[in-house]
Write a protein that holds these residues in place. Structure first.
Motif, mmCIF file in Angstrom:
data_model
loop_
_atom_site.group_PDB
_atom_site.id
_atom_site.type_symbol
_atom_site.label_atom_id
_atom_site.label_comp_id
_atom_site.label_asym_id
_atom_site.label_seq_id
_atom_site.Cartn_x
_atom_site.Cartn_y
_atom_site.Cartn_z
ATOM 1 N N LEU A 118 135.778 -16.628 100.309
ATOM 2 C CA LEU A 118 134.358 -16.873 100.054
ATOM 3 C C LEU A 118 133.806 -17.919 101.002
ATOM 4 N N LEU A 119 134.558 -18.995 101.182
ATOM 5 C CA LEU A 119 134.122 -20.072 102.063
ATOM 6 C C LEU A 119 133.938 -19.584 103.492
ATOM 7 N N LYS A 120 134.911 -18.813 103.988
ATOM 8 C CA LYS A 120 134.838 -18.330 105.370
ATOM 9 C C LYS A 120 133.642 -17.416 105.586
ATOM 10 N N ASP A 146 117.528 -21.946 104.777
ATOM 11 C CA ASP A 146 118.532 -20.950 104.385
ATOM 12 C C ASP A 146 119.939 -21.416 104.757
ATOM 13 N N ALA A 147 120.076 -21.943 105.990
ATOM 14 C CA ALA A 147 121.388 -22.407 106.450
ATOM 15 C C ALA A 147 121.884 -23.577 105.610
ATOM 16 N N ALA A 148 121.002 -24.525 105.307
ATOM 17 C CA ALA A 148 121.380 -25.687 104.498
ATOM 18 C C ALA A 148 121.742 -25.271 103.076
ATOM 19 N N THR A 149 121.060 -24.250 102.554
ATOM 20 C CA THR A 149 121.372 -23.743 101.208
ATOM 21 C C THR A 149 122.774 -23.150 101.182
ATOM 22 N N VAL A 150 123.133 -22.417 102.249
ATOM 23 C CA VAL A 150 124.488 -21.846 102.343
ATOM 24 C C VAL A 150 125.529 -22.955 102.400
ATOM 25 N N ALA A 204 129.688 -26.246 99.769
ATOM 26 C CA ALA A 204 130.113 -27.633 99.520
ATOM 27 C C ALA A 204 130.340 -27.889 98.041
ATOM 28 N N VAL A 205 129.599 -27.193 97.192
ATOM 29 C CA VAL A 205 129.770 -27.363 95.744
ATOM 30 C C VAL A 205 131.174 -26.959 95.314
ATOM 31 N N ILE A 206 131.733 -25.945 95.975
ATOM 32 C CA ILE A 206 133.066 -25.452 95.631
ATOM 33 C C ILE A 206 134.142 -26.466 96.020
ATOM 34 N N LEU A 207 133.887 -27.233 97.080
ATOM 35 C CA LEU A 207 134.895 -28.157 97.585
ATOM 36 C C LEU A 207 135.007 -29.403 96.699
#
Length: 198
Positions: free
Chosen positions: A10-12, A47-51, A56-59
């Motif tokens: 997912l991260l990649k 959009d890029a910052a939202t991604v 980052a929330v997952i980390l």
């Protein structure tokens, strides 16, 4: 360790999509042909910052999430400005680039607990710098919106240029440390594989 491995795919995919957006933004930039009435570049940065924030929330690393959240709030504040929006373009692109660098470095490191102290130090410093920058940008946007006719583009441009210089210094430190992190990670991997072969 298992938690990091579980979300690797997912991260990649999210990282790749953020990089594609960043490449499109950089290709569209042209100092000779500015688009005063179009803010597509700003929407793309949001959009890029939202991604970046989503990944980052997952980390399990609070500074990556905090920095991404603050940058997203700064972008949303600029969206509300009635004038001088294009003056912020260079600064905002750099901010999104730095938070992407932080996120990528954390994703690639085997364990967050083993991240180098220098990298964590720059993350803390960057977070503090972002909070200060956010307050100052909020003030500039309030000034622009309140005194549209009296706001001088040169003064605002000079102020933004000073912000860019501050971010440039931090970005340089981040990139250097991120590259060092990757080299250290490769060194550890090579050492462990060599030890297993002995």
């Amino acid at each position: 360790m298992l938690k990091m491995t579980r979300h690797t795919v997912l991260l990649k995919s999210l990282v790749n999509s953020a990089k594609v957006i960043a490449i499109k933004i950089s290709r569209r930039r042209s100092p000779r042909h500015r688009r005063p009435l179009s803010n597509n570049w700003l929407d793309n940065l949001v959009d890029a910052a939202t991604v970046v924030r989503t990944t980052a929330v997952i980390l399990p690393f609070p500074y990556a999430k905090g920095a991404a959240e603050t940058v997203l709030q700064i972008l949303q504040t600029i969206q509300k400005a009635r004038k001088n929006v294009d003056d912020f373009e260079g600064l905002l692109i750099k901010l999104v680039y730095v938070i992407s660098t932080v996120r990528d470095a954390v994703c690639e490191w085997p364990s967050v607990r083993d991240l180098p102290r220098e990298f964590v130090h720059y993350c803390v410093r960057f977070q503090e710098e972002l909070l200060d920058l956010q307050k100052e940008i909020n003030g500039i946007v309030r000034y622009i919106n309140r005194w549209t006719r009296l706001s001088k583009s040169t003064e605002i441009g000079d102020t933004i240029a000073r912000y860019e210089k501050r971010i440039d210094n931090i970005a340089f430190n981040f990139i250097s440390t991120a590259l060092w992190c990757r080299a250290a990670k490769l060194g550890r991997t090579a050492s462990s594989s060599l030890a297993s072969n002995l």
